[in-house]
Design a protein around this motif. Structure first.
Motif, PDB file in Angstrom:
ATOM      1  N   ILE A 116      -3.760 -22.057   8.939  1.00  0.00           N
ATOM      2  CA  ILE A 116      -3.560 -23.470   8.588  1.00  0.00           C
ATOM      3  C   ILE A 116      -3.352 -23.622   7.073  1.00  0.00           C
ATOM      4  CG2 ILE A 116      -4.723 -25.713   8.471  1.00  0.00           C
ATOM      5  CD1 ILE A 116      -5.991 -25.042  11.185  1.00  0.00           C
ATOM      6  N   GLN A 117      -4.143 -22.876   6.298  1.00  0.00           N
ATOM      7  CA  GLN A 117      -3.988 -22.949   4.841  1.00  0.00           C
ATOM      8  C   GLN A 117      -2.616 -22.454   4.413  1.00  0.00           C
ATOM      9  OE1 GLN A 117      -5.794 -24.350   2.604  1.00  0.00           O
ATOM     10  NE2 GLN A 117      -4.601 -23.668   0.833  1.00  0.00           N
ATOM     11  N   ALA A 118      -2.150 -21.359   5.022  1.00  0.00           N
ATOM     12  CA  ALA A 118      -0.825 -20.830   4.663  1.00  0.00           C
ATOM     13  C   ALA A 118       0.269 -21.833   4.998  1.00  0.00           C
ATOM     14  CB  ALA A 118      -0.576 -19.513   5.419  1.00  0.00           C
ATOM     15  N   ALA A 119       0.170 -22.485   6.156  1.00  0.00           N
ATOM     16  CA  ALA A 119       1.173 -23.484   6.538  1.00  0.00           C
ATOM     17  C   ALA A 119       1.163 -24.660   5.575  1.00  0.00           C
ATOM     18  CB  ALA A 119       0.896 -23.958   7.965  1.00  0.00           C
ATOM     19  N   PRO A 176     -14.646 -28.151  14.308  1.00  0.00           N
ATOM     20  CA  PRO A 176     -14.369 -29.587  14.346  1.00  0.00           C
ATOM     21  C   PRO A 176     -14.225 -30.219  12.968  1.00  0.00           C
ATOM     22  CG  PRO A 176     -16.326 -29.022  15.654  1.00  0.00           C
ATOM     23  CD  PRO A 176     -15.994 -27.840  14.798  1.00  0.00           C
ATOM     24  N   TYR A 177     -14.541 -29.472  11.910  1.00  0.00           N
ATOM     25  CA  TYR A 177     -14.560 -30.040  10.566  1.00  0.00           C
ATOM     26  C   TYR A 177     -13.433 -29.539   9.680  1.00  0.00           C
ATOM     27  CZ  TYR A 177     -19.134 -31.290  12.314  1.00  0.00           C
ATOM     28  OH  TYR A 177     -20.146 -31.783  13.098  1.00  0.00           O
ATOM     29  N   LEU A 178     -12.546 -28.707  10.257  1.00  0.00           N
ATOM     30  CA  LEU A 178     -11.352 -28.306   9.524  1.00  0.00           C
ATOM     31  C   LEU A 178     -10.371 -29.472   9.502  1.00  0.00           C
ATOM     32  CD1 LEU A 178     -10.842 -24.734  11.043  1.00  0.00           C
ATOM     33  CD2 LEU A 178     -11.678 -25.273   8.748  1.00  0.00           C
ATOM     34  N   THR A 179      -9.374 -29.383   8.618  1.00  0.00           N
ATOM     35  CA  THR A 179      -8.324 -30.403   8.563  1.00  0.00           C
ATOM     36  C   THR A 179      -6.985 -29.742   8.849  1.00  0.00           C
ATOM     37  OG1 THR A 179      -9.585 -31.631   6.910  1.00  0.00           O
ATOM     38  CG2 THR A 179      -7.250 -32.187   7.150  1.00  0.00           C
ATOM     39  N   PRO A 180      -6.381 -30.026  10.026  1.00  0.00           N
ATOM     40  CA  PRO A 180      -6.900 -30.877  11.095  1.00  0.00           C
ATOM     41  C   PRO A 180      -7.998 -30.164  11.884  1.00  0.00           C
ATOM     42  CG  PRO A 180      -4.888 -29.841  11.810  1.00  0.00           C
ATOM     43  CD  PRO A 180      -5.052 -29.441  10.368  1.00  0.00           C
ATOM     44  N   ARG A 181      -8.704 -30.931  12.722  1.00  0.00           N
ATOM     45  CA  ARG A 181      -9.719 -30.327  13.582  1.00  0.00           C
ATOM     46  C   ARG A 181      -9.052 -29.292  14.489  1.00  0.00           C
ATOM     47  NH1 ARG A 181     -13.123 -34.087  16.854  1.00  0.00           N
ATOM     48  NH2 ARG A 181     -11.131 -34.908  17.564  1.00  0.00           N
ATOM     49  N   GLU A 237      -8.676 -14.448   5.222  1.00  0.00           N
ATOM     50  CA  GLU A 237      -7.651 -13.883   4.350  1.00  0.00           C
ATOM     51  C   GLU A 237      -6.569 -13.182   5.159  1.00  0.00           C
ATOM     52  OE1 GLU A 237      -5.351 -12.499   1.226  1.00  0.00           O
ATOM     53  OE2 GLU A 237      -6.879 -14.059   1.240  1.00  0.00           O
ATOM     54  N   SER A 238      -6.975 -12.430   6.188  1.00  0.00           N
ATOM     55  CA  SER A 238      -5.969 -11.732   6.998  1.00  0.00           C
ATOM     56  C   SER A 238      -5.143 -12.726   7.806  1.00  0.00           C
ATOM     57  CB  SER A 238      -6.639 -10.713   7.936  1.00  0.00           C
ATOM     58  OG  SER A 238      -7.397 -11.356   8.951  1.00  0.00           O
ATOM     59  N   GLY A 239      -5.747 -13.825   8.259  1.00  0.00           N
ATOM     60  CA  GLY A 239      -4.994 -14.859   8.957  1.00  0.00           C
ATOM     61  C   GLY A 239      -4.008 -15.547   8.042  1.00  0.00           C
ATOM     62  N   TYR A 240      -4.429 -15.747   6.813  1.00  0.00           N
ATOM     63  CA  TYR A 240      -3.563 -16.362   5.796  1.00  0.00           C
ATOM     64  C   TYR A 240      -2.342 -15.485   5.525  1.00  0.00           C
ATOM     65  CZ  TYR A 240      -2.182 -17.938   1.091  1.00  0.00           C
ATOM     66  OH  TYR A 240      -1.476 -18.370  -0.003  1.00  0.00           O
ATOM     67  N   ARG A 241      -2.576 -14.183   5.309  1.00  0.00           N
ATOM     68  CA  ARG A 241      -1.471 -13.266   5.027  1.00  0.00           C
ATOM     69  C   ARG A 241      -0.531 -13.163   6.225  1.00  0.00           C
ATOM     70  NH1 ARG A 241      -5.640  -9.851   3.158  1.00  0.00           N
ATOM     71  NH2 ARG A 241      -5.304  -8.564   5.019  1.00  0.00           N
ATOM     72  N   ALA A 242      -1.121 -13.067   7.433  1.00  0.00           N
ATOM     73  CA  ALA A 242      -0.296 -12.942   8.637  1.00  0.00           C
ATOM     74  C   ALA A 242       0.556 -14.184   8.851  1.00  0.00           C
ATOM     75  CB  ALA A 242      -1.185 -12.704   9.844  1.00  0.00           C
ATOM     76  N   ALA A 243      -0.023 -15.356   8.619  1.00  0.00           N
ATOM     77  CA  ALA A 243       0.728 -16.604   8.813  1.00  0.00           C
ATOM     78  C   ALA A 243       1.859 -16.727   7.792  1.00  0.00           C
ATOM     79  CB  ALA A 243      -0.214 -17.795   8.723  1.00  0.00           C
ATOM     80  N   LYS A 244       1.612 -16.292   6.577  1.00  0.00           N
ATOM     81  CA  LYS A 244       2.688 -16.331   5.578  1.00  0.00           C
ATOM     82  C   LYS A 244       3.860 -15.467   6.037  1.00  0.00           C
ATOM     83  CE  LYS A 244       2.165 -16.545   1.196  1.00  0.00           C
ATOM     84  NZ  LYS A 244       1.822 -16.278  -0.226  1.00  0.00           N
ATOM     85  N   GLU A 245       3.530 -14.308   6.603  1.00  0.00           N
ATOM     86  CA  GLU A 245       4.587 -13.432   7.109  1.00  0.00           C
ATOM     87  C   GLU A 245       5.300 -14.071   8.304  1.00  0.00           C
ATOM     88  OE1 GLU A 245       4.984  -9.018   9.201  1.00  0.00           O
ATOM     89  OE2 GLU A 245       3.293  -9.414   7.844  1.00  0.00           O
ATOM     90  N   LEU A 246       4.542 -14.673   9.198  1.00  0.00           N
ATOM     91  CA  LEU A 246       5.142 -15.310  10.366  1.00  0.00           C
ATOM     92  C   LEU A 246       6.030 -16.482   9.971  1.00  0.00           C
ATOM     93  CD1 LEU A 246       2.214 -15.451  12.981  1.00  0.00           C
ATOM     94  CD2 LEU A 246       4.335 -14.140  13.161  1.00  0.00           C
ATOM     95  N   LEU A 247       5.535 -17.313   9.075  1.00  0.00           N
ATOM     96  CA  LEU A 247       6.254 -18.537   8.717  1.00  0.00           C
ATOM     97  C   LEU A 247       7.487 -18.266   7.872  1.00  0.00           C
ATOM     98  CD1 LEU A 247       3.136 -20.789   8.067  1.00  0.00           C
ATOM     99  CD2 LEU A 247       4.713 -20.880  10.025  1.00  0.00           C
ATOM    100  N   ALA A 248       7.618 -17.020   7.419  1.00  0.00           N
ATOM    101  CA  ALA A 248       8.854 -16.641   6.730  1.00  0.00           C
ATOM    102  C   ALA A 248       9.986 -16.411   7.730  1.00  0.00           C
ATOM    103  CB  ALA A 248       8.621 -15.381   5.897  1.00  0.00           C
ATOM    104  N   ARG A 249       9.639 -16.272   9.012  1.00  0.00           N
ATOM    105  CA  ARG A 249      10.643 -16.106  10.061  1.00  0.00           C
ATOM    106  C   ARG A 249      11.182 -17.486  10.471  1.00  0.00           C
ATOM    107  NH1 ARG A 249       6.937 -12.353  14.109  1.00  0.00           N
ATOM    108  NH2 ARG A 249       6.393 -10.710  12.601  1.00  0.00           N
ATOM    109  N   ASP A 250      12.325 -17.488  11.076  1.00  0.00           N
ATOM    110  CA  ASP A 250      12.909 -18.744  11.559  1.00  0.00           C
ATOM    111  C   ASP A 250      12.311 -19.123  12.905  1.00  0.00           C
ATOM    112  OD1 ASP A 250      14.589 -19.013   9.379  1.00  0.00           O
ATOM    113  OD2 ASP A 250      16.204 -17.840  10.311  1.00  0.00           O
ATOM    114  N   GLY A 251      12.081 -20.407  13.095  1.00  0.00           N
ATOM    115  CA  GLY A 251      11.719 -20.929  14.407  1.00  0.00           C
ATOM    116  C   GLY A 251      10.291 -20.729  14.833  1.00  0.00           C
ATOM    117  N   VAL A 252       9.371 -20.427  13.912  1.00  0.00           N
ATOM    118  CA  VAL A 252       7.960 -20.274  14.272  1.00  0.00           C
ATOM    119  C   VAL A 252       7.315 -21.656  14.280  1.00  0.00           C
ATOM    120  CG1 VAL A 252       5.730 -19.295  13.620  1.00  0.00           C
ATOM    121  CG2 VAL A 252       7.818 -17.936  13.350  1.00  0.00           C
TER     122      VAL A 252
END
Length: 320
Positions: free
Chosen positions: A246-249, A272-277, A216-231
């Protein structure tokens, strides 16, 4: 013991050797004595043995946090290795990473009759004047290696460098970081190595975002990061936060790894079983636990521990 000896047709001294795992007993004799022990329902008197040998055949482990995957893996390695030596393990959780609490935990273990102690993730040992009780030998697992006590850990900096270097080699101009919690020594070492590697490569060092190891914390952090330009590249401090990233992206319509690359740390069974691995850093914490036990038992046996080229175990980048 005399009853067992009569039942097996051997001397009491032979029974004693079997009970104490003496090497100079033939396999046939050992099997005969062990059969007689089962038949007579014999159990060694651990208190009497401790009085005779000075050993309780138990080691203590001090930990601050058993929710972190690395600490769980270390605990499992220590427990398994101790069991193979015929030792039990007693766990003590320190309330906080302070000198007073670590001293109290170690003293509590010595009061419960242990032969030695292993302290896990002992970042309190950064305190230069830290003093631990000297009643039993102490070994440090995953702590700073500047301490005078025997200590072993993963080369967290090498793992982070491998992750960041891999992402830069893919052509990314910089790497964003989702860090573990500030209280974690491992998280801080990974974060520092990420920053230093970018600086040496003369790349922009963007602000890191701190998570708590959870997806959950990775999801929230990625949403914040991906709101920036050029990440375009994210190095997550562990695999759970990488999975959240990955889920946030994906939810934002970004393809991984075509639009954004994500690298984790730990190499959990699920990677190895996530999508993508998931590309991630593999840690051999079993080896860290083995080295800690080897050093502890060497002290207990009064012999020199085998010379090791490094007290740090090198991690491996697993590219998927």
């Amino acid at each position: 013991m005399a009853d067992v000896a009569r039942h097996a047709g051997v001397s009491a001294q032979t029974v004693s050797r079997v009970v104490n795992r003496h090497p100079r007993v033939t396999a046939e004799t050992r099997a005969k004595v062990e059969w007689a022990m089962r038949e007579t329902n014999y159990r060694a008197n651990t208190a009497a043995r401790a009085l005779a040998t000075g050993r309780f055949e138990s080691i203590g482990v001090v930990a601050f946090n058993l929710t972190a995957l690395g600490n769980i893996q270390l605990m499992d390695a220590i427990t398994s290795g101790a069991r193979r030596r015929g030792y039990s393990v007693t766990l003590a959780l320190a309330e906080s990473a302070t000198e007073r609490d670590v001293q109290a935990a170690v003293r509590g273990l010595t009061d419960r009759a242990v032969d030695g102690v292993i302290v896990i993730e002992a970042h309190v040992l950064d305190t230069p004047d830290l003093r631990l009780p000297e009643e039993v030998p102490v070994v440090i697992a995953d702590g700073r290696l500047s301490t005078d006590l025997p200590s072993f850990g993963m080369d967290e900096a090498a793992g982070a460098r491998a992750a960041v270097g891999h992402l830069l080699d893919l052509g990314h101009t910089t790497v964003h970081h989702i860090a573990g919690p500030a209280r974690s020594n491992s998280a801080q070492r990974r974060r520092s190595a990420w920053r230093r590697h970018l600086q040496r490569a003369k790349r922009v060092v963007p602000p890191a975002i701190t998570g708590d190891w959870s997806p959950e914390s990775g999801y929230r952090a990625a949403k914040e990061l991906l709101a920036r330009d050029g990440v375009t590249a994210i190095f997550a401090g562990n695999d759970q936060m990488a999975a959240g990233a990955i889920q946030a992206a994906t939810e934002q319509g970004l393809r991984v790894p075509e639009d954004v690359s994500v690298v984790g740390y730990d190499d959990v069974d699920l990677a190895p079983y996530l999508t993508p691995r998931l590309t991630t850093v593999h840690q051999d914490l079993t080896e860290v636990g083995r080295r800690c036990l080897e050093a502890l038992f060497a002290q207990l046996d009064g012999v020199s521990a085998p010379q090791l080229t490094s007290r740090l175990v090198h991690p491996q980048l697993v590219v998927r």
